[in-house]
Design a protein around this motif. Structure first.
Motif, PDB file in Angstrom:
ATOM      1  N   ARG A 186       2.309   7.328   2.608  1.00 25.58           N
ATOM      2  CA  ARG A 186       2.645   5.877   2.912  1.00 25.58           C
ATOM      3  C   ARG A 186       2.565   5.039   1.491  1.00 25.58           C
ATOM      4  O   ARG A 186       3.563   4.356   1.224  1.00 25.58           O
ATOM      5  CB  ARG A 186       1.437   5.170   3.815  1.00 25.58           C
ATOM      6  CG  ARG A 186       1.732   3.843   4.049  1.00 25.58           C
ATOM      7  CD  ARG A 186       0.501   2.881   4.258  1.00 25.58           C
ATOM      8  NE  ARG A 186      -0.099   3.344   5.364  1.00 25.58           N
ATOM      9  CZ  ARG A 186      -0.020   2.909   6.590  1.00 25.58           C
ATOM     10  NH1 ARG A 186       0.799   1.961   6.860  1.00 25.58           N
ATOM     11  NH2 ARG A 186      -0.667   3.316   7.718  1.00 25.58           N
ATOM     12  N   ALA A 187       1.648   5.368   0.652  1.00 21.71           N
ATOM     13  CA  ALA A 187       1.692   5.006  -0.747  1.00 21.71           C
ATOM     14  C   ALA A 187       2.878   5.300  -1.527  1.00 21.71           C
ATOM     15  O   ALA A 187       3.354   4.399  -2.161  1.00 21.71           O
ATOM     16  CB  ALA A 187       0.150   5.384  -1.282  1.00 21.71           C
ATOM     17  N   PHE A 188       3.208   6.593  -1.370  1.00 18.17           N
ATOM     18  CA  PHE A 188       4.526   6.904  -2.175  1.00 18.17           C
ATOM     19  C   PHE A 188       5.617   6.255  -1.604  1.00 18.17           C
ATOM     20  O   PHE A 188       6.331   5.704  -2.392  1.00 18.17           O
ATOM     21  CB  PHE A 188       4.504   8.680  -1.816  1.00 18.17           C
ATOM     22  CG  PHE A 188       5.839   9.230  -1.978  1.00 18.17           C
ATOM     23  CD1 PHE A 188       6.285   9.426  -3.414  1.00 18.17           C
ATOM     24  CD2 PHE A 188       6.687   9.281  -1.157  1.00 18.17           C
ATOM     25  CE1 PHE A 188       7.530   9.972  -3.369  1.00 18.17           C
ATOM     26  CE2 PHE A 188       7.966  10.086  -1.181  1.00 18.17           C
ATOM     27  CZ  PHE A 188       8.439  10.314  -2.384  1.00 18.17           C
ATOM     28  N   CYS A 189       5.923   6.329  -0.309  1.00 23.23           N
ATOM     29  CA  CYS A 189       7.085   5.292   0.190  1.00 23.23           C
ATOM     30  C   CYS A 189       6.864   3.944  -0.340  1.00 23.23           C
ATOM     31  O   CYS A 189       8.044   3.508  -0.621  1.00 23.23           O
ATOM     32  CB  CYS A 189       7.126   5.553   1.715  1.00 23.23           C
ATOM     33  SG  CYS A 189       7.280   7.287   2.109  1.00 23.23           S
ATOM     34  N   GLU A 190       5.897   3.271  -0.264  1.00 22.36           N
ATOM     35  CA  GLU A 190       5.741   2.012  -0.570  1.00 22.36           C
ATOM     36  C   GLU A 190       5.896   1.658  -2.233  1.00 22.36           C
ATOM     37  O   GLU A 190       6.784   0.723  -2.820  1.00 22.36           O
ATOM     38  CB  GLU A 190       4.394   1.310  -0.201  1.00 22.36           C
ATOM     39  CG  GLU A 190       4.312   1.238   1.213  1.00 22.36           C
ATOM     40  CD  GLU A 190       2.752   0.888   1.519  1.00 22.36           C
ATOM     41  OE1 GLU A 190       1.749   0.782   0.671  1.00 22.36           O
ATOM     42  OE2 GLU A 190       2.488   0.539   2.728  1.00 22.36           O
ATOM     43  N   ALA A 191       5.562   2.725  -2.989  1.00 25.73           N
ATOM     44  CA  ALA A 191       5.808   2.876  -4.437  1.00 25.73           C
ATOM     45  C   ALA A 191       7.465   2.732  -4.793  1.00 25.73           C
ATOM     46  O   ALA A 191       8.152   2.026  -5.559  1.00 25.73           O
ATOM     47  CB  ALA A 191       5.173   3.737  -5.056  1.00 25.73           C
ATOM     48  N   VAL A 192       8.023   3.848  -4.113  1.00 25.21           N
ATOM     49  CA  VAL A 192       9.390   3.956  -4.040  1.00 25.21           C
ATOM     50  C   VAL A 192      10.133   2.720  -3.730  1.00 25.21           C
ATOM     51  O   VAL A 192      10.920   2.134  -4.435  1.00 25.21           O
ATOM     52  CB  VAL A 192      10.102   5.282  -3.295  1.00 25.21           C
ATOM     53  CG1 VAL A 192      11.293   5.152  -3.312  1.00 25.21           C
ATOM     54  CG2 VAL A 192       9.261   6.532  -3.752  1.00 25.21           C
TER      55      VAL A 192
END
Length: 478
Positions: free
Chosen positions: A176-182
């Motif tokens: 989730r953190a990865f997707c939000e960062a992208v």
């Protein structure tokens, strides 16, 4: 089909379709400062027409603990300061890949095997990921001129205790953190994961559990990635079965628009597994052809380098060529398949499901016919007690025992005992003409160009030797 020593293979140059874009690789592009021992693989990749390179095997991964080789070496550092990052080696490899006209699939994962722990502070982890993506996709802190557009999260989180030491919930939170960062950088970037190791384990946390989390939290998943090696089966058609199973799982969970990405494929992966280079090369070519008739959308051969592993400290059996980069049958298999499976696909018949594989294509004024005669070893033909493969991975003094579910054993894998092939090409663009045929084999021998007569109807015939564990590329030019 009668099992004779000579097989007739028929190519119809008038029946065209599209090749699937499956010419990706994983591996280290070449030497960089601090790592001079890696041979330069980019000439081979260029020759093979590689279109995309997966970055996971590169040295600078994003570790979740302090590590001087990590993309973010010190977790007490300021994530907004470019000086806190270690981009040098990875930048050089991104530029090397872009220089051959290929894209980068950038994998965000920890420095395995030294660290498998989840992020201690997921919010901070997301900020660091954001800056890494901003560097490679938006030019922050001197990022590459050509932006990276493809991002994958995770690498085999289900691989026992070897790749991820947290709970599935920890992995989900990091995704989730990865997707939000992208999304904060560029919502149009392509994202996916988790590079599943054991693709046929049903109701598993990183298969159904991961998909359920993504769906419930409305997160992007443009591609679902998995890997597959055939140590336990030696069967090129494993990929057809596994891909169908995963496609069904994705569709059942509502991911009908999510691509299926084979993030690693090769013959053998277990360090104790072995086979002659010619056998491996014939398998590579047979599998590259077989992948064209699967539901896989993207594929990465692993590993398209010398096998030197900067993390595990051994030479991986999945490499190509010698440890110094000298080519062998595996290198040539990569090149032959890459050259052949491009342009427009032509209809080709006469192959079987025992390892005799044929594909043809037309690229500009060149017609190519690729043939492999892979023969599975006797050990793969012995009846199994169960469709299960167990193996041990040596990590230092440890011996980690793991197991995975296999596709059902196929009796058709038994060799058809082909020794030669008659290649008949119909409806060529040339009639009443002399064309030139060049034949390149896995052992590096190049024959020709030989003159061959094309009939008034645009047909020609070639008889070629095709012993077990061999592959040839026939190239026809006017």
């Amino acid at each position: 089909m009668s099992h004779t020593s000579t097989r007739t293979l028929v190519v119809d140059a008038a029946r065209e379709s599209a090749f699937r874009p499956l010419n990706g690789v994983g591996g280290v592009p070449g030497p960089v400062e601090g790592h001079p021992e890696f041979p330069d693989m980019t000439p081979l990749w260029r020759e093979a027409g590689v279109t995309v390179v997966r970055s996971f095997d590169w040295v600078s991964r994003l570790d979740t603990r302090d590590n001087p080789t990590s993309l973010f070496p010190d977790w007490s550092a300021d994530p907004d300061d470019p000086a806190s990052y270690n981009f040098t080696a990875t930048d050089a490899w991104v530029e090397a890949v872009h220089a051959i006209g290929a894209e980068v699939l950038f994998t965000v994962a920890s420095s395995i095997p030294k660290n498998k722990l989840p992020a201690e502070d997921v919010e901070l982890y997301g900020r660091v990921v954001e800056h890494i993506i901003r560097h490679y996709s938006a030019g922050w802190a001197g990022g590459p001129a050509k932006p990276v557009r493809l991002y994958e999260f995770g690498d085999q989180p289900d691989f026992g205790p070897l790749h991820f030491g947290g709970r599935p919930e920890d992995f989900y939170a990091m995704y989730r953190a990865f997707c939000e960062a992208v999304s904060r950088v560029d919502a149009s970037l392509t994202v996916g994961g988790p590079s599943l190791a054991f693709a046929l384990e049903a109701d598993a946390p990183y298969r159904e559990g991961f998909l359920a989390f993504v769906r419930e939290n409305d997160l992007p998943l443009h591609f679902f990635s998995f890997l597959w090696f055939t140590d336990g089966s030696r069967d090129p058609l494993d990929y057809r079965y596994v891909a169908r199973e995963l496609r069904t799982v994705l569709d059942r969970h509502g991911f009908t628009d999510t691509d299926l990405t084979l993030s690693y494929w090769n013959y053998l992966a277990v360090p104790s597994s072995s086979a002659p280079a010619a056998e491996k090369g014939a398998f590579q070519v047979a599998t590259a052809i077989a992948l064209q008739d699967t539901v896989i959308d993207h594929a990465f051969f692993f590993r398209a380098d010398s096998g030197r592993d900067p993390h595990y400290g051994f030479v991986d059996p999945g490499g190509v060529g010698d440890v110094d980069g000298t080519p062998d049958e595996r290198s040539r298999a990569l090149s032959l398949a890459g050259r052949a499976l491009t342009g427009r696909r032509l209809a080709a018949a006469g192959g079987d499901e025992s390892g005799l594989a044929v594909a043809a294509g037309r690229d500009g004024d060149t017609v190519r016919v690729l043939v492999s005669n892979y023969v599975a070893p006797d050990s793969a033909l012995a009846p199994r007690d169960e469709d299960r493969f167990t193996f041990r991975i040596p990590i230092g003094e440890q011996r980690i025992e793991l197991g995975l579910t296999l596709p059902p054993q196929r009796p058709d894998l038994a060799s058809a005992r082909v020794e030669s092939a008659r290649i008949e090409v119909q409806n060529l663009p040339w009639t009443d003409a002399i064309v030139h045929a060049t034949i390149t084999s896995l052992d590096g021998v190049v024959e020709g160009p030989h003159p061959v007569t094309v009939s008034a109807t645009g047909a020609l015939q070639l008889d070629v030797p095709l012993p077990p564990q061999s592959a040839i590329l026939v190239e026809l030019t006017e």
